[in-house]
Design a protein around this motif. Structure first.
Motif, PDB file in Angstrom:
ATOM      1  N   ARG A  45     -30.881   6.685 -25.256  1.00  0.00           N
ATOM      2  CA  ARG A  45     -29.483   6.964 -24.888  1.00  0.00           C
ATOM      3  C   ARG A  45     -29.440   7.866 -23.654  1.00  0.00           C
ATOM      4  O   ARG A  45     -30.061   8.934 -23.626  1.00  0.00           O
ATOM      5  CB  ARG A  45     -28.760   7.653 -26.049  1.00  0.00           C
ATOM      6  CG  ARG A  45     -27.274   7.734 -25.861  1.00  0.00           C
ATOM      7  CD  ARG A  45     -26.616   8.375 -27.079  1.00  0.00           C
ATOM      8  NE  ARG A  45     -25.178   8.208 -27.060  1.00  0.00           N
ATOM      9  CZ  ARG A  45     -24.344   8.949 -26.323  1.00  0.00           C
ATOM     10  NH1 ARG A  45     -24.821   9.899 -25.557  1.00  0.00           N
ATOM     11  NH2 ARG A  45     -23.047   8.735 -26.376  1.00  0.00           N
ATOM     12  N   CYS A  46     -28.701   7.459 -22.668  1.00  0.00           N
ATOM     13  CA  CYS A  46     -28.530   8.269 -21.461  1.00  0.00           C
ATOM     14  C   CYS A  46     -27.898   9.611 -21.829  1.00  0.00           C
ATOM     15  O   CYS A  46     -27.025   9.676 -22.704  1.00  0.00           O
ATOM     16  CB  CYS A  46     -27.638   7.520 -20.467  1.00  0.00           C
ATOM     17  SG  CYS A  46     -27.376   8.428 -18.924  1.00  0.00           S
ATOM     18  N   SER A  47     -28.316  10.675 -21.145  1.00  0.00           N
ATOM     19  CA  SER A  47     -27.760  12.003 -21.431  1.00  0.00           C
ATOM     20  C   SER A  47     -26.330  12.145 -20.919  1.00  0.00           C
ATOM     21  O   SER A  47     -25.637  13.096 -21.259  1.00  0.00           O
ATOM     22  CB  SER A  47     -28.642  13.086 -20.797  1.00  0.00           C
ATOM     23  OG  SER A  47     -28.629  12.961 -19.386  1.00  0.00           O
ATOM     24  N   HIS A  48     -25.872  11.208 -20.124  1.00  0.00           N
ATOM     25  CA  HIS A  48     -24.526  11.284 -19.551  1.00  0.00           C
ATOM     26  C   HIS A  48     -23.496  10.502 -20.348  1.00  0.00           C
ATOM     27  O   HIS A  48     -22.307  10.856 -20.337  1.00  0.00           O
ATOM     28  CB  HIS A  48     -24.547  10.769 -18.101  1.00  0.00           C
ATOM     29  CG  HIS A  48     -23.204  10.759 -17.444  1.00  0.00           C
ATOM     30  ND1 HIS A  48     -22.520   9.589 -17.169  1.00  0.00           N
ATOM     31  CD2 HIS A  48     -22.409  11.774 -17.030  1.00  0.00           C
ATOM     32  CE1 HIS A  48     -21.365   9.897 -16.598  1.00  0.00           C
ATOM     33  NE2 HIS A  48     -21.271  11.208 -16.500  1.00  0.00           N
ATOM     34  N   GLY A  49     -23.914   9.444 -21.026  1.00  0.00           N
ATOM     35  CA  GLY A  49     -22.943   8.620 -21.740  1.00  0.00           C
ATOM     36  C   GLY A  49     -23.636   7.610 -22.619  1.00  0.00           C
ATOM     37  O   GLY A  49     -24.830   7.716 -22.889  1.00  0.00           O
ATOM     38  N   ASN A  50     -22.860   6.637 -23.043  1.00  0.00           N
ATOM     39  CA  ASN A  50     -23.387   5.687 -24.016  1.00  0.00           C
ATOM     40  C   ASN A  50     -24.005   4.474 -23.322  1.00  0.00           C
ATOM     41  O   ASN A  50     -23.456   3.384 -23.342  1.00  0.00           O
ATOM     42  CB  ASN A  50     -22.258   5.264 -24.964  1.00  0.00           C
ATOM     43  CG  ASN A  50     -22.787   4.523 -26.165  1.00  0.00           C
ATOM     44  OD1 ASN A  50     -23.992   4.606 -26.470  1.00  0.00           O
ATOM     45  ND2 ASN A  50     -21.934   3.790 -26.838  1.00  0.00           N
ATOM     46  N   GLU A  65     -33.191   4.157 -13.382  1.00  0.00           N
ATOM     47  CA  GLU A  65     -31.780   4.328 -13.047  1.00  0.00           C
ATOM     48  C   GLU A  65     -30.936   3.840 -14.214  1.00  0.00           C
ATOM     49  O   GLU A  65     -31.131   2.724 -14.716  1.00  0.00           O
ATOM     50  CB  GLU A  65     -31.453   3.531 -11.792  1.00  0.00           C
ATOM     51  CG  GLU A  65     -30.035   3.703 -11.304  1.00  0.00           C
ATOM     52  CD  GLU A  65     -29.775   2.886 -10.060  1.00  0.00           C
ATOM     53  OE1 GLU A  65     -30.422   3.143  -9.034  1.00  0.00           O
ATOM     54  OE2 GLU A  65     -28.931   1.972 -10.141  1.00  0.00           O
ATOM     55  N   CYS A  66     -30.000   4.672 -14.643  1.00  0.00           N
ATOM     56  CA  CYS A  66     -29.105   4.290 -15.735  1.00  0.00           C
ATOM     57  C   CYS A  66     -28.275   3.065 -15.331  1.00  0.00           C
ATOM     58  O   CYS A  66     -27.748   3.006 -14.211  1.00  0.00           O
ATOM     59  CB  CYS A  66     -28.179   5.457 -16.068  1.00  0.00           C
ATOM     60  SG  CYS A  66     -26.958   5.029 -17.321  1.00  0.00           S
ATOM     61  N   PRO A  67     -28.129   2.087 -16.240  1.00  0.00           N
ATOM     62  CA  PRO A  67     -27.391   0.871 -15.893  1.00  0.00           C
ATOM     63  C   PRO A  67     -25.881   1.083 -15.798  1.00  0.00           C
ATOM     64  O   PRO A  67     -25.176   0.239 -15.249  1.00  0.00           O
ATOM     65  CB  PRO A  67     -27.727  -0.080 -17.050  1.00  0.00           C
ATOM     66  CG  PRO A  67     -28.019   0.817 -18.206  1.00  0.00           C
ATOM     67  CD  PRO A  67     -28.675   2.034 -17.605  1.00  0.00           C
ATOM     68  N   LEU A  68     -25.382   2.231 -16.298  1.00  0.00           N
ATOM     69  CA  LEU A  68     -23.926   2.399 -16.340  1.00  0.00           C
ATOM     70  C   LEU A  68     -23.368   3.103 -15.105  1.00  0.00           C
ATOM     71  O   LEU A  68     -22.479   2.586 -14.423  1.00  0.00           O
ATOM     72  CB  LEU A  68     -23.544   3.150 -17.621  1.00  0.00           C
ATOM     73  CG  LEU A  68     -22.099   3.079 -18.055  1.00  0.00           C
ATOM     74  CD1 LEU A  68     -21.615   1.639 -18.141  1.00  0.00           C
ATOM     75  CD2 LEU A  68     -21.904   3.762 -19.408  1.00  0.00           C
ATOM     76  N   HIS A  69     -23.886   4.302 -14.788  1.00  0.00           N
ATOM     77  CA  HIS A  69     -23.359   5.055 -13.638  1.00  0.00           C
ATOM     78  C   HIS A  69     -24.432   5.405 -12.617  1.00  0.00           C
ATOM     79  O   HIS A  69     -24.218   6.263 -11.753  1.00  0.00           O
ATOM     80  CB  HIS A  69     -22.679   6.347 -14.099  1.00  0.00           C
ATOM     81  CG  HIS A  69     -21.608   6.141 -15.117  1.00  0.00           C
ATOM     82  ND1 HIS A  69     -21.634   6.716 -16.357  1.00  0.00           N
ATOM     83  CD2 HIS A  69     -20.482   5.373 -15.077  1.00  0.00           C
ATOM     84  CE1 HIS A  69     -20.572   6.343 -17.046  1.00  0.00           C
ATOM     85  NE2 HIS A  69     -19.854   5.520 -16.295  1.00  0.00           N
ATOM     86  N   ALA A  70     -25.618   4.823 -12.775  1.00  0.00           N
ATOM     87  CA  ALA A  70     -26.669   4.909 -11.741  1.00  0.00           C
ATOM     88  C   ALA A  70     -27.312   6.284 -11.564  1.00  0.00           C
ATOM     89  O   ALA A  70     -27.904   6.547 -10.525  1.00  0.00           O
ATOM     90  CB  ALA A  70     -26.171   4.382 -10.412  1.00  0.00           C
ATOM     91  N   ALA A  71     -27.196   7.178 -12.549  1.00  0.00           N
ATOM     92  CA  ALA A  71     -27.997   8.410 -12.463  1.00  0.00           C
ATOM     93  C   ALA A  71     -29.469   8.022 -12.601  1.00  0.00           C
ATOM     94  O   ALA A  71     -29.797   7.059 -13.293  1.00  0.00           O
ATOM     95  CB  ALA A  71     -27.607   9.381 -13.572  1.00  0.00           C
ATOM     96  N   ARG A  72     -30.345   8.771 -11.922  1.00  0.00           N
ATOM     97  CA  ARG A  72     -31.775   8.486 -12.030  1.00  0.00           C
ATOM     98  C   ARG A  72     -32.485   9.596 -12.785  1.00  0.00           C
ATOM     99  O   ARG A  72     -32.122  10.774 -12.665  1.00  0.00           O
ATOM    100  CB  ARG A  72     -32.393   8.328 -10.634  1.00  0.00           C
ATOM    101  CG  ARG A  72     -32.104   6.966 -10.022  1.00  0.00           C
ATOM    102  CD  ARG A  72     -32.872   6.712  -8.741  1.00  0.00           C
ATOM    103  NE  ARG A  72     -32.736   7.799  -7.797  1.00  0.00           N
ATOM    104  CZ  ARG A  72     -33.721   8.636  -7.463  1.00  0.00           C
ATOM    105  NH1 ARG A  72     -34.917   8.506  -8.003  1.00  0.00           N
ATOM    106  NH2 ARG A  72     -33.516   9.600  -6.595  1.00  0.00           N
TER     107      ARG A  72
HETATM  108 FE1  FES Z   1     -25.906   7.056 -17.717  1.00  0.00          FE
HETATM  109 FE2  FES Z   1     -23.430   7.685 -17.018  1.00  0.00          FE
HETATM  110  S1  FES Z   1     -24.082   6.798 -18.866  1.00  0.00           S
HETATM  111  S2  FES Z   1     -25.225   7.909 -15.839  1.00  0.00           S
END
Ligand code: FES
Length: 108
Positions: A45-50, A65-72
């Protein structure tokens, strides 16, 4: 620390990732990555969201790179390397025994 079996190493091709159900310490699943034959495991699970990190984009520089908001994130440490994520994703040491991939976790 206890050792948990993840999968056989040939189940993850180079440059690919696999989501493995976990259920230990409140962690629903792990994302397991094969970067040029080296394996890494982190909370899926990404630390930023689901978002599922196993669906993210693996880069040659050892980041995903996260598939949702592209944080690396760094595959080795789970450190968030760019916004919008700021929190680290927990990573776990991986070992290989007889072509099986294992992860070390507290409380398993
Ligand atoms: Fe991964 Fe937002 S959920 S960057």
């Amino acid at each position: 620390m206890n050792k948990i079996f993840l999968c056989q190493i040939d189940e993850i091709d180079e440059g690919e990732a696999l989501r493995v159900e976990c259920g230990v310490n409140g962690i629903e699943a792990l994302a397991v990555f094969n970067l040029a034959g080296e394996f890494f495991a982190m909370n899926d699970r990404c630390s930023h969201g689901n978002a599922s990190m196993s669906e993210g984009y693996l880069e040659d520089d050892g980041t995903v790179e996260c598939p949702l908001h592209a944080a690396r994130f760094c595959l080795k440490t789970g450190t968030a390397l760019c916004l919008p994520a700021t929190d680290t994703i927990q990573t776990f040491p991986v070992s290989i025994e007889a072509d099986g991939l294992y992860v070390q976790m507290e409380g398993a």
